[in-house]
Structure formats: C-alpha cells, structure tokens
Design a protein around this motif. Structure first.
Motif, PDB file in Angstrom:
ATOM      1  N   LYS A  47     -29.304  11.957  48.046  1.00 55.38           N
ATOM      2  CA  LYS A  47     -27.839  11.738  48.073  1.00 55.38           C
ATOM      3  C   LYS A  47     -27.490  10.297  48.400  1.00 55.38           C
ATOM      4  O   LYS A  47     -26.413   9.827  48.075  1.00 55.38           O
ATOM      5  N   ASN A 232     -28.280  11.684  37.017  1.00 48.75           N
ATOM      6  CA  ASN A 232     -28.135  13.115  37.341  1.00 48.75           C
ATOM      7  C   ASN A 232     -29.496  13.793  37.328  1.00 48.75           C
ATOM      8  O   ASN A 232     -30.500  13.184  36.973  1.00 48.75           O
ATOM      9  N   LEU A 263     -26.625  25.068  38.644  1.00 47.14           N
ATOM     10  CA  LEU A 263     -25.978  24.043  39.474  1.00 47.14           C
ATOM     11  C   LEU A 263     -25.760  22.764  38.671  1.00 47.14           C
ATOM     12  O   LEU A 263     -25.079  21.847  39.108  1.00 47.14           O
ATOM     13  N   ALA A 267     -23.956  25.274  34.357  1.00 51.04           N
ATOM     14  CA  ALA A 267     -22.676  25.659  34.966  1.00 51.04           C
ATOM     15  C   ALA A 267     -21.645  26.009  33.903  1.00 51.04           C
ATOM     16  O   ALA A 267     -20.763  26.844  34.132  1.00 51.04           O
ATOM     17  N   ALA A 292     -15.486  32.059  47.494  1.00 47.25           N
ATOM     18  CA  ALA A 292     -16.123  30.737  47.341  1.00 47.25           C
ATOM     19  C   ALA A 292     -16.162  30.003  48.673  1.00 47.25           C
ATOM     20  O   ALA A 292     -17.062  29.215  48.935  1.00 47.25           O
ATOM     21  N   GLY A 303     -18.159  25.151  38.162  1.00 45.49           N
ATOM     22  CA  GLY A 303     -17.320  24.161  37.484  1.00 45.49           C
ATOM     23  C   GLY A 303     -16.523  23.305  38.444  1.00 45.49           C
ATOM     24  O   GLY A 303     -15.774  22.427  38.043  1.00 45.49           O
ATOM     25  N   PHE A 304     -16.731  23.581  39.782  1.00 51.05           N
ATOM     26  CA  PHE A 304     -16.033  22.766  40.799  1.00 51.05           C
ATOM     27  C   PHE A 304     -17.048  22.000  41.635  1.00 51.05           C
ATOM     28  O   PHE A 304     -18.142  22.492  41.909  1.00 51.05           O
ATOM     29  N   PHE A 353     -11.113  23.105  49.745  1.00 52.66           N
ATOM     30  CA  PHE A 353     -11.522  22.303  48.586  1.00 52.66           C
ATOM     31  C   PHE A 353     -11.057  20.862  48.734  1.00 52.66           C
ATOM     32  O   PHE A 353     -11.779  19.926  48.407  1.00 52.66           O
ATOM     33  N   ARG A 356     -13.259  18.971  51.211  1.00 49.88           N
ATOM     34  CA  ARG A 356     -14.599  18.660  50.676  1.00 49.88           C
ATOM     35  C   ARG A 356     -14.513  17.883  49.348  1.00 49.88           C
ATOM     36  O   ARG A 356     -15.527  17.645  48.708  1.00 49.88           O
ATOM     37  N   ASN A 361     -15.138  19.860  37.436  1.00 54.00           N
ATOM     38  CA  ASN A 361     -16.051  18.898  36.815  1.00 54.00           C
ATOM     39  C   ASN A 361     -16.150  19.157  35.319  1.00 54.00           C
ATOM     40  O   ASN A 361     -15.445  20.017  34.788  1.00 54.00           O
ATOM     41  N   VAL A 362     -17.017  18.458  34.671  1.00 44.93           N
ATOM     42  CA  VAL A 362     -17.121  18.495  33.196  1.00 44.93           C
ATOM     43  C   VAL A 362     -17.314  19.915  32.674  1.00 44.93           C
ATOM     44  O   VAL A 362     -16.886  20.248  31.568  1.00 44.93           O
ATOM     45  N   PHE A 384     -24.507  21.167  25.622  1.00 44.89           N
ATOM     46  CA  PHE A 384     -24.581  20.088  26.625  1.00 44.89           C
ATOM     47  C   PHE A 384     -25.809  19.216  26.330  1.00 44.89           C
ATOM     48  O   PHE A 384     -25.737  17.989  26.292  1.00 44.89           O
TER      49      PHE A 384
HETATM   50  C1  SDX Z   1     -23.127  18.717  36.301  1.00 49.84           C
HETATM   51  O1  SDX Z   1     -24.951  14.812  38.661  1.00 49.84           O
HETATM   52  C2  SDX Z   1     -24.300  14.811  37.570  1.00 49.84           C
HETATM   53  O2  SDX Z   1     -23.846  13.775  37.097  1.00 49.84           O
HETATM   54  C3  SDX Z   1     -24.194  16.167  36.896  1.00 49.84           C
HETATM   55  C4  SDX Z   1     -23.274  16.269  35.693  1.00 49.84           C
HETATM   56  C5  SDX Z   1     -23.791  15.472  34.512  1.00 49.84           C
HETATM   57  O3  SDX Z   1     -22.981  15.077  33.667  1.00 49.84           O
HETATM   58  O4  SDX Z   1     -25.050  15.331  34.395  1.00 49.84           O
HETATM   59  O5  SDX Z   1     -21.986  15.823  36.029  1.00 49.84           O
HETATM   60  C6  SDX Z   1     -23.189  17.721  35.185  1.00 49.84           C
HETATM   61  O6  SDX Z   1     -24.149  19.210  36.712  1.00 49.84           O
HETATM   62  C7  SDX Z   1     -21.800  19.033  36.918  1.00 49.84           C
HETATM   63  C8  SDX Z   1     -21.913  20.041  38.127  1.00 49.84           C
HETATM   64  C9  SDX Z   1     -22.005  21.452  37.566  1.00 49.84           C
HETATM   65  N1  SDX Z   1     -22.284  22.427  38.667  1.00 49.84           N
HETATM   66  C10 SDX Z   1     -21.352  23.269  39.102  1.00 49.84           C
HETATM   67  O7  SDX Z   1     -20.185  23.292  38.726  1.00 49.84           O
HETATM   68  C11 SDX Z   1     -21.879  24.272  40.143  1.00 49.84           C
HETATM   69  C12 SDX Z   1     -20.880  24.399  41.305  1.00 49.84           C
HETATM   70  N2  SDX Z   1     -20.911  23.153  42.050  1.00 49.84           N
HETATM   71  C13 SDX Z   1     -21.753  23.084  43.237  1.00 49.84           C
HETATM   72  O8  SDX Z   1     -22.918  23.822  43.175  1.00 49.84           O
HETATM   73  C14 SDX Z   1     -21.887  21.674  43.796  1.00 49.84           C
HETATM   74  O9  SDX Z   1     -20.622  21.167  43.873  1.00 49.84           O
HETATM   75  C15 SDX Z   1     -22.787  20.667  43.089  1.00 49.84           C
HETATM   76  C16 SDX Z   1     -24.154  21.211  42.880  1.00 49.84           C
HETATM   77  C17 SDX Z   1     -22.206  20.262  41.785  1.00 49.84           C
HETATM   78  C18 SDX Z   1     -22.867  19.443  43.995  1.00 49.84           C
HETATM   79  O10 SDX Z   1     -23.531  19.820  45.145  1.00 49.84           O
HETATM   80  P1  SDX Z   1     -23.775  18.772  46.355  1.00 49.84           P
HETATM   81  O11 SDX Z   1     -23.371  17.406  45.981  1.00 49.84           O
HETATM   82  O12 SDX Z   1     -25.180  18.979  46.844  1.00 49.84           O
HETATM   83  O13 SDX Z   1     -22.727  19.216  47.416  1.00 49.84           O
HETATM   84  P2  SDX Z   1     -22.985  20.336  48.518  1.00 49.84           P
HETATM   85  O14 SDX Z   1     -23.653  21.523  47.884  1.00 49.84           O
HETATM   86  O15 SDX Z   1     -23.651  19.671  49.686  1.00 49.84           O
HETATM   87  O16 SDX Z   1     -21.488  20.762  48.875  1.00 49.84           O
HETATM   88  C19 SDX Z   1     -20.745  20.072  49.876  1.00 49.84           C
HETATM   89  C20 SDX Z   1     -19.835  21.149  50.481  1.00 49.84           C
HETATM   90  C21 SDX Z   1     -20.615  22.386  51.002  1.00 49.84           C
HETATM   91  O17 SDX Z   1     -19.823  22.963  52.010  1.00 49.84           O
HETATM   92  P3  SDX Z   1     -20.167  22.584  53.581  1.00 49.84           P
HETATM   93  O18 SDX Z   1     -21.653  22.863  53.799  1.00 49.84           O
HETATM   94  O19 SDX Z   1     -19.812  21.110  53.714  1.00 49.84           O
HETATM   95  O20 SDX Z   1     -19.264  23.484  54.393  1.00 49.84           O
HETATM   96  O21 SDX Z   1     -18.959  21.662  49.470  1.00 49.84           O
HETATM   97  C22 SDX Z   1     -19.228  23.051  49.278  1.00 49.84           C
HETATM   98  C23 SDX Z   1     -20.607  23.321  49.831  1.00 49.84           C
HETATM   99  O22 SDX Z   1     -20.751  24.688  50.237  1.00 49.84           O
HETATM  100  N3  SDX Z   1     -19.198  23.279  47.830  1.00 49.84           N
HETATM  101  C24 SDX Z   1     -18.631  24.337  47.239  1.00 49.84           C
HETATM  102  C25 SDX Z   1     -18.768  24.105  45.858  1.00 49.84           C
HETATM  103  N4  SDX Z   1     -19.413  22.949  45.656  1.00 49.84           N
HETATM  104  C26 SDX Z   1     -19.662  22.442  46.886  1.00 49.84           C
HETATM  105  N5  SDX Z   1     -18.035  25.452  47.731  1.00 49.84           N
HETATM  106  C27 SDX Z   1     -17.564  26.340  46.825  1.00 49.84           C
HETATM  107  N6  SDX Z   1     -17.655  26.201  45.476  1.00 49.84           N
HETATM  108  C28 SDX Z   1     -18.259  25.094  44.966  1.00 49.84           C
HETATM  109  N7  SDX Z   1     -18.344  24.937  43.647  1.00 49.84           N
END
Ligand code: SDX
Length: 427
Positions: A47, A232, A263, A267, A292, A303-304, A353, A356, A361-362, A384
């Motif tokens: 990170k 990524n 992830l 997604a 969530a 997607g978030f 949300f 945090r 996202n995309v 994709f």
């Molecule tokens: C892509 O990296 C890239 O560039 C990727 C991408 C590309 O073009 O290549 O952009 C494509 O992969 C987009 C992402 C697609 N994935 C999703 O939509 C899956 C849902 N998203 C999450 O799994 C998450 O947000 C990630 C994996 C995208 C990012 O994870 P991080 O950066 O490791 O963040 P984290 O898991 O540490 O989350 C931080 C906090 C946590 O809560 P706390 O521990 O602080 O209390 O945010 C929460 C998480 O639980 N959280 C969510 C959430 N995403 C993060 N809670 C609920 N729903 C979510 N979607």
C-alpha cells in the motif's frame, strides 16, 4: 525540498536519496537499505511501496485524475479510438496516419490462430469460467509461437506484441462461442478492430451479421477506459512474471488469472450478481448497505472502493454517463441501473462510506453496459482483459526495455527457530 530522507535506528542515522516524479510524487529510494542498515521494510499489499518508475499511466487518487502518456482519460474516451490508445500506451505517442495504418496491418497479419488450438479449447467443459479458459489458451499460444518467448530486441518484442494483439480477440471470441455451442469462426479483416471482435463474438451461422454503431462505439469506449491503470494487481503480476524473462504470453496468462479475482477485475461480474440479488430480494438497498458495513458479514458492496482513488474513479463517471446513453440509444430499460444509482446515492451520504472514502469504481456501472450489449455476465471480466491487454503489454515492454531485475521481495520470518530432527518413533 530535501534531497534525502534520514532514518534513525539503534542510535545510527542513515540517509537515502529521494526520487521525484514528473507529477511531483516523492519516493524514498531504499535500494541500499539492507546493505547499509541491515533492515528491510514490511508493507503487506504494497500500500505504501512503489515497485518501479513508469512513464505510462498517471493516477491522482485524491483528485480522481487518470492520464495515459499524459493524455486525460476523458479526452481519449471521447476523441480517440481503441487502436490509437493501444499504440499510445505501448509506444508512448499517438500514432500518425501512416503509423496507425502499419500497426493495424501488422496486427491483421496475425489475426489467425493455429487450428490445433481448437482441440485445446475443445477439452474444456462448457461450464468452464471464460477467464480460466482464456488464461490457458493464452499460455497455450506459446507452443505455436515459440519465437515470442526469448525477445530481447525491440524488433522481436514488436513481433510478439502484434501477434498477441491479433490473436487475443480470436481467443476471447472463441471462448464465448464455445459456451454458446457456435462454430469457431473468424471475423472480417475489413472491419475495425473492435467491430471485428464483436462480429467474431456474436455472428450467427446462416444469418447476416449487423450491429448498431452505438454498440461498437460503446465497446470501443469501454476498452479505452480499461486499457491501463499503473501498478494494479494484474499489471504487477505481468511485470513480476515478465521479470523472470518467461516471455510476453506467459506473463499475460498470469495477468489474466490475477484479474479474474472478485476484488479486482472479477468485480464487474460480482457487481451485476449483487444488483440482481438485491432486485430478487425486493430492492431493499438499505439492507445491503447495512450488510456491507457489518464487520461480521463478509458481504462487501462490489464496485465500491479503490486502493488508489479516494475520490470518484474518473472512469466510473464516464461509464455511468455512457450507460444512460447506450441504454437510451438501444431502447433498453434495465431495473438494475436504477438500483445501482440508488445504492450510489445512499453510499455517498453514508458516514461509513464517506469516512473511508469509498466511491464507485470502474466496475460499478460497466456490467450494466456489457449486459445491454448482449454480453453474458461471466464474460464481463474477459471484456476487462481485452481492454487491459495493451496496458499489460506496455508495462511489460517498459520493464524489459529498462532491463529491470527479477522481482524477488524479502520477508520477515516468524516461524520456528532451529530444532533437531526427531525420528518417527520419537514423535
Ligand atoms: C479494480 O488497483 C487498481 O487500479 C484496480 C483497478 C484497475 O483498473 O486495475 O482499478 C480495477 O480492481 C477496481 C476494484 C474492484 N473491486 C471491487 O469493487 C471489490 C470491492 N472493493 C473492495 O474489496 C476494496 O475496496 C478494494 C479491494 C477495491 C480495495 O481494498 P483496499 O485498498 O485493500 O482497502 P481495504 O480493504 O483496506 O478497505 C479499507 C476499509 C476497510 O474498512 P476498515 O477495516 O477500515 O473498517 O474500507 C472498507 C474495508 O472493510 N471497504 C469496504 C469496501 N471496500 C473497502 N466496505 C464495504 N464495501 C466495500 N466495497
């Protein structure tokens, strides 16, 4: 600004040079950390760790900025076509007419696949996930193109690059056709790259192929929006595998597998499945929002959220607008689009949300367009991968041309200390 960073440990001070990028990003160059201080860093998920210096794509997660080789994604999505962006990402400049013509023809020359590849595809059950099939077929291509492996000259790299750009759309289309029990065909090389892909995917036997231009335009835009995204997960995988000189196709096959995960690129499929669940469940988005947020509940709002974007993903904004346009042009009413918009609105007003910085996202809206274009949900991540192919290639080529070292991270060992072997009778 100081030119070095100082680390103080155990009464000693260590100086490390600072690297500043062209967008003023600052990195501490710790190449000598272990040699001088006997220390390593620890950063699960990387990170806070930069793996390379790259001139291809720039993201500003706080401002929601995305540029390919300095061009804003908004401009490219609006004004360029996919093959121009492919050329830009790989070679660093937008092509002029002659360059684009030669590039297009070189790719067309390679847009066939060895007939024996059909036997490999034939071995898969129809139930196989298309991403697993595509990763396998991409790796299998090596057997029919051995010269694509040991590529150290730019010329050899170029040959491997146009080969995969020509053959990958065929493999992707055949993966879909196999699932639909349709004959494995070729398209029409007089068509553009994206229309030819669409024709290979959807042409039916004994029927005249035709397609609404709005569909091709939407597909072209979606491929551009997915084309690259700096370091990524899947791109880092391509660089890691490529750093062992395993060759471009093996590196891409690994990247496809990394992208498959829910992830990451998977997604977009998970989003539509989530929205369908919410619809089947009566459309109560608040209930799913609470799930969530519940740490005991493994459900996430697919997607978030994003590792880099702590503001709107600029691609999500463009895709959301395009979803309205495409569904309008095609006269399609999709109830899950309204559910998606409702979820987005609620999340943007919800403290969990907002705190945090979790934005769409995309992947949040892309599946709605893919579905409107008649693409089955388990092919969304293949779409994709078709978009990300040039980004993976560009990043692999940059890594190879810079002769970067083989990737091999360190670790902190937390297992048993030395212990004597115990014969079986004594255990
Ligand atoms: C892509 O990296 C890239 O560039 C990727 C991408 C590309 O073009 O290549 O952009 C494509 O992969 C987009 C992402 C697609 N994935 C999703 O939509 C899956 C849902 N998203 C999450 O799994 C998450 O947000 C990630 C994996 C995208 C990012 O994870 P991080 O950066 O490791 O963040 P984290 O898991 O540490 O989350 C931080 C906090 C946590 O809560 P706390 O521990 O602080 O209390 O945010 C929460 C998480 O639980 N959280 C969510 C959430 N995403 C993060 N809670 C609920 N729903 C979510 N979607």
């Amino acid at each position: 600004m100081s030119k070095t960073a100082t680390l103080e440990f155990d009464g000693k001070k260590y100086e490390f040079p600072i690297t500043v990028g062209t967008e003023d990003e600052i990195g501490i160059d710790i190449k000598k950390l272990r040699g001088e201080a006997g220390l390593i860093t620890l950063d699960p998920g990387f990170k806070n760790t930069g793996s390379c210096e790259s001139a291809i794509t720039f993201l500003d997660g706080e401002k929601g900025i995305l540029r390919y080789r300095g061009y804003a994604i908004e401009d490219l999505a609006e004004k360029a076509d996919f093959l121009e962006v492919v050329y830009l990402l790989i070679f660093g400049e937008l092509p002029n007419k002659e360059q684009l013509e030669k590039f297009t023809n070189d790719i067309k020359e390679q847009s066939h696949v060895d007939e024996e590849m059909k036997k490999i595809l034939d071995g898969f059950p129809k139930s196989a996930h298309p991403m697993g099939v595509l990763s396998s077929l991409t790796s299998a291509l090596i057997a029919f193109n051995p010269s694509s492996v040991d590529v150290s000259s730019e010329e050899d790299m170029y040959k491997a690059i146009v080969k995969i750009l020509g053959k990958f759309p065929v493999l992707a289309a055949w993966t879909l056709r196999k699932k639909n029990s349709l004959p494995l065909n070729y398209g029409d090389e007089d068509l553009g790259y994206v229309e030819n892909l669409h024709k290979m995917m959807f042409e039916k036997p004994n029927k005249t192929y035709s397609v609404d231009k709005a569909v091709i335009n939407a597909l072209d835009k979606l491929l551009i929006l997915h084309a690259d995204h700096e370091q990524n997960c899947s791109t880092s995988t391509v660089r890691m595998v490529g750093s062992s000189h395993a060759g471009l196709f093996a590196s891409l096959s690994a990247g496809i597998s990394a992208l498959w995960g829910p992830l990451h690129g998977g997604a977009n499929q998970a989003v539509i499945e989530m929205l369908e669940n919410i619809k089947e469940d009566g459309g109560d988005t608040k209930k799913f929002m609470e799930k969530a947020k519940d740490k005991e509940d493994p459900f996430r709002l697919m997607g978030f959220g994003h590792r880099v974007y702590k503001n709107f993903d600029p691609r999500a904004k463009i895709i959301k607008k395009s979803a309205d346009e495409v569904l309008g042009q095609l006269g399609i009413e999709d109830p899950v689009l309204d559910i998606a918009k409702g979820l987005e609105k609620q999340a943007l007003e919800d403290d969990y949300f907002v705190k945090r910085k979790l934005y769409p996202n995309v992947d949040f809206y892309s599946g709605i367009i893919y579905r409107a274009l008649g693409i089955p949900v388990d092919m969304f991540t293949v779409m994709f991968a078709l978009g990300r192919l040039p980004g993976w290639i560009a990043q692999w080529r940059e890594m190879r041309l810079k002769k970067e070292p083989i990737g091999r991270p360190r670790q902190i060992y937390t297992g048993e200390n030395h212990r004597e072997f115990k014969p079986l009778g004594n255990r």
